[in-house]
Design a protein around this motif. Sequence first.
Motif, PDB file in Angstrom:
ATOM      1  N   PRO A 237       0.794  -1.221   0.000  1.00 33.20           N
ATOM      2  CA  PRO A 237       0.000   0.000   0.000  1.00 33.20           C
ATOM      3  C   PRO A 237       0.839   1.289   0.000  1.00 33.20           C
ATOM      4  O   PRO A 237       1.964   1.298   0.494  1.00 33.20           O
ATOM      5  CB  PRO A 237      -0.824  -0.099   1.303  1.00 33.20           C
ATOM      6  CG  PRO A 237      -0.219  -1.186   2.107  1.00 33.20           C
ATOM      7  CD  PRO A 237       0.659  -2.014   1.228  1.00 33.20           C
ATOM      8  N   GLU A 238       0.247   2.322  -0.556  1.00 35.49           N
ATOM      9  CA  GLU A 238       0.766   3.704  -0.495  1.00 35.49           C
ATOM     10  C   GLU A 238       2.224   3.828  -0.923  1.00 35.49           C
ATOM     11  O   GLU A 238       3.039   4.397  -0.198  1.00 35.49           O
ATOM     12  CB  GLU A 238       0.622   4.251   0.928  1.00 35.49           C
ATOM     13  CG  GLU A 238      -0.826   4.401   1.341  1.00 35.49           C
ATOM     14  CD  GLU A 238      -0.950   4.866   2.788  1.00 35.49           C
ATOM     15  OE1 GLU A 238      -0.096   5.647   3.233  1.00 35.49           O
ATOM     16  OE2 GLU A 238      -1.891   4.424   3.443  1.00 35.49           O
ATOM     17  N   ILE A 239       2.547   3.270  -2.078  1.00 35.60           N
ATOM     18  CA  ILE A 239       3.934   3.364  -2.530  1.00 35.60           C
ATOM     19  C   ILE A 239       4.040   4.325  -3.708  1.00 35.60           C
ATOM     20  O   ILE A 239       3.068   4.557  -4.427  1.00 35.60           O
ATOM     21  CB  ILE A 239       4.499   1.989  -2.928  1.00 35.60           C
ATOM     22  CG1 ILE A 239       3.639   1.347  -4.030  1.00 35.60           C
ATOM     23  CG2 ILE A 239       4.625   1.090  -1.720  1.00 35.60           C
ATOM     24  CD1 ILE A 239       4.316   0.183  -4.685  1.00 35.60           C
ATOM     25  N   GLU A 240       5.238   4.860  -3.897  1.00 31.91           N
ATOM     26  CA  GLU A 240       5.464   5.761  -5.028  1.00 31.91           C
ATOM     27  C   GLU A 240       6.832   5.489  -5.662  1.00 31.91           C
ATOM     28  O   GLU A 240       7.764   6.295  -5.532  1.00 31.91           O
ATOM     29  CB  GLU A 240       5.370   7.224  -4.583  1.00 31.91           C
ATOM     30  CG  GLU A 240       5.149   8.158  -5.749  1.00 31.91           C
ATOM     31  CD  GLU A 240       5.068   9.628  -5.354  1.00 31.91           C
ATOM     32  OE1 GLU A 240       6.006  10.129  -4.717  1.00 31.91           O
ATOM     33  OE2 GLU A 240       4.058  10.263  -5.717  1.00 31.91           O
ATOM     34  N   PRO A 241       6.976   4.316  -6.347  1.00 37.29           N
ATOM     35  CA  PRO A 241       8.242   4.081  -7.046  1.00 37.29           C
ATOM     36  C   PRO A 241       8.388   5.099  -8.180  1.00 37.29           C
ATOM     37  O   PRO A 241       7.406   5.445  -8.832  1.00 37.29           O
ATOM     38  CB  PRO A 241       8.091   2.658  -7.584  1.00 37.29           C
ATOM     39  CG  PRO A 241       6.622   2.419  -7.668  1.00 37.29           C
ATOM     40  CD  PRO A 241       5.989   3.253  -6.593  1.00 37.29           C
ATOM     41  N   GLN A 242       9.625   5.530  -8.413  1.00 32.66           N
ATOM     42  CA  GLN A 242       9.834   6.620  -9.375  1.00 32.66           C
ATOM     43  C   GLN A 242      10.127   6.122 -10.779  1.00 32.66           C
ATOM     44  O   GLN A 242       9.991   6.876 -11.742  1.00 32.66           O
ATOM     45  CB  GLN A 242      10.996   7.510  -8.912  1.00 32.66           C
ATOM     46  CG  GLN A 242      10.784   8.120  -7.549  1.00 32.66           C
ATOM     47  CD  GLN A 242       9.593   9.051  -7.513  1.00 32.66           C
ATOM     48  OE1 GLN A 242       9.488   9.952  -8.343  1.00 32.66           O
ATOM     49  NE2 GLN A 242       8.695   8.842  -6.569  1.00 32.66           N
ATOM     50  N   THR A 243      10.571   4.865 -10.887  1.00 31.34           N
ATOM     51  CA  THR A 243      10.875   4.335 -12.219  1.00 31.34           C
ATOM     52  C   THR A 243      11.011   2.820 -12.151  1.00 31.34           C
ATOM     53  O   THR A 243      11.123   2.234 -11.065  1.00 31.34           O
ATOM     54  CB  THR A 243      12.195   4.936 -12.779  1.00 31.34           C
ATOM     55  OG1 THR A 243      12.290   4.675 -14.181  1.00 31.34           O
ATOM     56  CG2 THR A 243      13.436   4.357 -12.106  1.00 31.34           C
TER      57      THR A 243
END
Length: 279
Positions: A157-163
Amino acid sequence: MASIRTVKLPSGESVPALGQGTWHLGEHPSKRQDEIAALRLGLDLGLTLIDTAEMYVGAEDLIREAIGMVGRRNECFIVDKVRPSHATRRGTIQACEDSLRRLVTDRIDLYLLHWRGTVPLEETVDAFEELIDTGKIRYWGVSNFDHDDMTDLFQVPEIEPQTDQVLYNLAHRGIEWDLLPWCRSRGIPLMAYSPVEEGTLVDHPVVRRVAKRHDATPAQIAIAWVLRQPDVITIPKAGNPEHVRENRGALDIQLTSKDLRDLDDVFEPPKYKVPLDVS
Ligand code: NAP
């Protein structure tokens, strides 16, 4: 610093669409001065995103010498990677601290899981979040994740991988089937490695023919092809300063629909799902 086309990360920060890879840099003492000159020239030309990994023996040391020791750290956006065998909670933090020590810097801008291993993804993500909280990394992401790996990752949950950094070039187009559109629909830019297929695309007759039309070099065409998509970043490696200068020129090449058709004829787009290729 030269201005350069940028790509926006999910965080909102923009990074250069064209960066510099470092695999095999720092391995040969006889090439060291050229490689340092190449990295510094890249910075002068705006190629400030530098990709490395704890696994690239000697590369982090070379980056320190090329950049850190001459006070140019703050110009750079450094991408580094933890090996899957280190990607436990404690192991990730230790690996990051080791990389920071080799780079002699206080933070890594973007820290990637080099490929998926056996450690549960939640555990590695927890370690990444702790590294962000302590200021040792600014962002995190993944590498060599296929479409199903990305959907597994997004169970956390609630993750924000950038690439997702993946093999993508004329000779390896499988990601166009599913991974690329999936990431695009979520605003996650892909970072394409080996855009020149480790140098081998420069000898391809059709790439050479297209290059001739543009008064360009085959390497420039291979890189311009990857960069034809506005949300793809690429990181060619060049230990030769002349190659760095040449690669920067790829950003100024606009491939025509005829060029793209000719390239599609010999490097076919995928017609079905193929597993992600890795280097
Ligand atoms: P690449 O960038 O496609 O090719 C590098 C080779 O191409 C080098 O031999 C280089 O020669 C040559 N080259 C570069 N520019 C050239 C030019 N203008 N004309 C002729 N030859 C040229 O392959 P890569 O190193 O595999 O990939 C790039 C970077 O991606 C790596 O360095 C690494 O940072 C990253 N990577 C990541 C993964 C991963 O698993 N995440 C895997 C592979 C690579 P010189 O060095 O002599 O200039």
